[in-house]
Design a protein around this motif. Structure first.
Motif, PDB file in Angstrom:
ATOM      1  N   PHE A  38       0.789  -1.206   0.114  1.00  0.00           N
ATOM      2  CA  PHE A  38      -0.108   0.033  -0.067  1.00  0.00           C
ATOM      3  C   PHE A  38       0.875   1.329   0.111  1.00  0.00           C
ATOM      4  N   GLN A  39       2.175   1.170   0.479  1.00  0.00           N
ATOM      5  CA  GLN A  39       3.097   2.318   0.085  1.00  0.00           C
ATOM      6  C   GLN A  39       3.371   2.841  -1.243  1.00  0.00           C
ATOM      7  N   ARG A  40       3.369   1.841  -2.165  1.00  0.00           N
ATOM      8  CA  ARG A  40       3.340   2.315  -3.466  1.00  0.00           C
ATOM      9  C   ARG A  40       2.141   1.641  -4.151  1.00  0.00           C
ATOM     10  N   PRO A  41       1.051   2.243  -4.201  1.00  0.00           N
ATOM     11  CA  PRO A  41      -0.472   1.593  -4.617  1.00  0.00           C
ATOM     12  C   PRO A  41      -0.297   1.207  -6.182  1.00  0.00           C
ATOM     13  N   LEU A  42       0.242   2.326  -6.753  1.00  0.00           N
ATOM     14  CA  LEU A  42      -0.085   2.336  -8.329  1.00  0.00           C
ATOM     15  C   LEU A  42       1.078   1.276  -8.892  1.00  0.00           C
ATOM     16  N   ALA A  43       2.393   1.262  -8.372  1.00  0.00           N
ATOM     17  CA  ALA A  43       3.210   0.173  -8.770  1.00  0.00           C
ATOM     18  C   ALA A  43       2.774  -1.063  -8.441  1.00  0.00           C
ATOM     19  N   SER A  44       2.182  -1.356  -7.086  1.00  0.00           N
ATOM     20  CA  SER A  44       1.620  -2.481  -6.794  1.00  0.00           C
ATOM     21  C   SER A  44       0.552  -3.053  -7.595  1.00  0.00           C
ATOM     22  N   LEU A  45      -0.367  -1.980  -7.832  1.00  0.00           N
ATOM     23  CA  LEU A  45      -1.656  -2.318  -8.997  1.00  0.00           C
ATOM     24  C   LEU A  45      -1.070  -2.984 -10.127  1.00  0.00           C
ATOM     25  N   MET A  46       0.016  -2.177 -10.549  1.00  0.00           N
ATOM     26  CA  MET A  46       0.538  -2.520 -12.239  1.00  0.00           C
ATOM     27  C   MET A  46       0.904  -4.009 -12.108  1.00  0.00           C
ATOM     28  N   THR A  47       1.632  -4.409 -10.916  1.00  0.00           N
ATOM     29  CA  THR A  47       2.409  -5.763 -10.810  1.00  0.00           C
ATOM     30  C   THR A  47       1.418  -6.700 -10.660  1.00  0.00           C
ATOM     31  N   VAL A  48       0.326  -6.516  -9.881  1.00  0.00           N
ATOM     32  CA  VAL A  48      -0.967  -7.391  -9.794  1.00  0.00           C
ATOM     33  C   VAL A  48      -1.675  -7.389 -11.157  1.00  0.00           C
ATOM     34  N   LEU A  49      -1.854  -6.586 -11.719  1.00  0.00           N
ATOM     35  CA  LEU A  49      -2.555  -6.626 -13.255  1.00  0.00           C
ATOM     36  C   LEU A  49      -1.817  -7.490 -14.095  1.00  0.00           C
ATOM     37  N   VAL A  50      -0.435  -7.279 -14.114  1.00  0.00           N
ATOM     38  CA  VAL A  50       0.235  -8.059 -14.956  1.00  0.00           C
ATOM     39  C   VAL A  50       0.278  -9.674 -14.570  1.00  0.00           C
ATOM     40  N   LEU A  51       0.409  -9.696 -13.454  1.00  0.00           N
ATOM     41  CA  LEU A  51       0.195 -11.186 -12.821  1.00  0.00           C
ATOM     42  C   LEU A  51      -1.194 -11.816 -13.113  1.00  0.00           C
ATOM     43  N   ALA A  52      -2.257 -10.894 -13.151  1.00  0.00           N
ATOM     44  CA  ALA A  52      -3.656 -11.478 -13.473  1.00  0.00           C
ATOM     45  C   ALA A  52      -3.845 -11.997 -14.665  1.00  0.00           C
ATOM     46  N   ILE A  53      -3.143 -11.057 -15.574  1.00  0.00           N
ATOM     47  CA  ILE A  53      -3.344 -11.489 -16.834  1.00  0.00           C
ATOM     48  C   ILE A  53      -2.578 -12.642 -17.495  1.00  0.00           C
ATOM     49  N   ALA A  54      -1.344 -12.699 -16.791  1.00  0.00           N
ATOM     50  CA  ALA A  54      -0.740 -13.909 -17.021  1.00  0.00           C
ATOM     51  C   ALA A  54      -1.373 -15.264 -16.555  1.00  0.00           C
ATOM     52  N   LEU A  55      -1.988 -15.039 -15.349  1.00  0.00           N
ATOM     53  CA  LEU A  55      -2.883 -16.233 -14.986  1.00  0.00           C
ATOM     54  C   LEU A  55      -4.111 -16.347 -15.645  1.00  0.00           C
ATOM     55  N   ALA A  56      -4.701 -15.512 -16.059  1.00  0.00           N
ATOM     56  CA  ALA A  56      -6.088 -15.433 -16.607  1.00  0.00           C
ATOM     57  C   ALA A  56      -6.189 -15.963 -18.212  1.00  0.00           C
TER      58      ALA A  56
END
Length: 300
Positions: free
Chosen positions: A17-35
Motif C-alpha cells: 500500500f506504500q506504492r499503490p500504483l506500482a503494486s496495482l500494475m504488478t498485480v494486473l500483469v500477474l492477473a493477465i498472466a494467470l487469466a
C-alpha cells in the motif's frame, strides 16, 4: 512465533500500500498472466463437452438420387436397417429437408421463389454402438455402391478432426500455462529483488542488532505470497468477466446445435484452483530471490 508472522504480514501489506500504483500494475500483469491459460482451458473444457456429446451421435447420411421418390426411399431405408452393424435408420424426405432448411437458414423468403424443391431425399443411418471406425468405413463404402446413392457422408469424421484440434489446443494451453507460470515467478522475483534493494540499509541494521535470516526473510516471503494471491484473485475476475461476455454467443451456439453448454462464469472451483496456484507461485518467486540476494547484504 505467531506474533512474528503477524508482524511480517503487516510489513508486507504496508509495502504493497506504500506504492499503490506500482503494486496495482504488478498485480494486473500477474492477473493477465494467470487469466490467459485459465480462460483458454475453460473454453477447451466447453469444447470437449460439446464434442463428447456429438461423439455419441455417430450418423452416416446417405443422399439419394433425384429420381428416387419417397416410397422407394422408405423401402431402401428398411433394407439398410437390416445390414449388420446398423442400429437404426431414419428417412428424411425432400419436404422434411426443405422445412428444416427454412427453419434454420433464415432464407425462408428466398425459398418461396423456387419453382421446385432442390433438396433430395436422404437417409440417416445410425451405426450400432459396438461399431468401430473401420466397420463404419466399410459401411460407408458399401452404401456408396448402391444404385440409389448419390452421396454418402460420415458426420463423425469432422468431429474426429475437431477432437484432434482440441487435443492440440489443450497441449498448447498446458505449455502456455507452464510458460506463464515461470513468467509469474520471474515477475514476483524481480519485484522482491527491488524491495530488497530499497531496504538495503534497513537489512544491514537489522543484522547488526542480531536479526536472524528468518526474521529478515519472512516479510519478503509474505509480500510474494500477497502478490500471487492478489494476482490470482484479479485473474479469476478477469476470466469470469470474459466468460460472461461470451455467454450470449455461446447461448446462440446451444440453440444452433440443440445442445447444452454448462457455462458458469463465476465458477468457485476455478477460484479454488487459481488462488492456491497463484499464492504458491508468489512464494516460489520470493524464495528463489530472497535467499540469493539477502546473502549478499552483510554489515560492514
Amino acid at each position: 512465533m505467531f506474533e512474528q508472522h503477524k508482524r511480517a504480514i503487516r510489513i508486507a501489506l504496508g509495502d504493497l500500500f506504500q506504492r499503490p500504483l506500482a503494486s496495482l500494475m504488478t498485480v494486473l500483469v500477474l492477473a493477465i498472466a494467470l487469466a490467459l491459460p485459465a480462460t483458454l482451458l475453460a473454453l477447451l473444457n466447453l469444447g470437449e463437452q460439446l464434442t463428447s456429446e456429438w461423439s455419441h451421435e455417430r450418423t452416416v447420411t446417405m443422399f439419394l438420387k433425384a429420381d428416387v421418390d419417397a416410397e422407394a426411399a422408405l423401402l431402401l431405408s428398411a433394407t439398410i436397417e437390416e445390414i449388420e452393424g446398423v442400429d437404426s435408420t431414419e428417412l428424411r424426405t425432400s419436404a422434411d429437408a426443405l422445412a428444416e432448411f427454412r427453419l434454420y437458414s433464415g432464407f425462408g423468403d428466398a425459398l418461396d421463389a423456387l419453382d421446385e424443391n432442390p433438396l433430395p431425399n436422404h437417409i440417416l443411418i445410425h451405426p450400432s454402438e459396438i461399431s468401430d471406425n473401420d466397420a463404419i468405413g466399410e459401411l460407408v463404402s458399401h452404401l456408396a455402391t448402391l444404385p440409389e446413392s448419390d452421396l454418402v457422408e460420415y458426420d463423425q469424421a469432422w468431429v474426429e478432426r475437431l477432437n484432434s484440434f482440441t487435443e492440440t489446443a489443450r497441449r498448447f494451453a498446458d505449455a502456455l500455462a507452464l510458460a506463464l507460470a515461470i513468467a509469474v515467478v520471474m515477475i514476483i522475483g524481480n519485484t522482491i529483488r527491488l524491495e530488497i534493494a530499497t531496504r538495503h540499509s534497513e537489512i544491514e541494521i537489522t543484522r547488526l542488532v542480531g536479526g536472524t535470516d528468518g526474521f529478515i526473510r519472512r516479510p519478503f516471503l509474505y509480500t510474494g505470497m500477497l502478490y500471487g494471491f492478489s494476482g490470482a484473485l484479479l485473474g479469476w475476475l478477469l476470466v469470469s468477466l470474459l466468460l460472461l461476455f461470451l455467454k450470449s454467443p455461446l447461448h446462440d451456439l446451444e440453440i444452433l446445435y440443440a445442445t447444452s453448454l454448462p457455462l458458469n462464469p463465476f465458477d468457485l472451483q476455478r477460484l479454488a484452483i487459481l488462488l492456491p496456484a497463484g499464492t504458491l507461485l508468489g512464494m516460489a518467486g520470493a524464495v528463489l530471490t530472497v535467499g540469493r540476494h539477502l546473502a549478499t547484504i552483510q554489515p560492514e
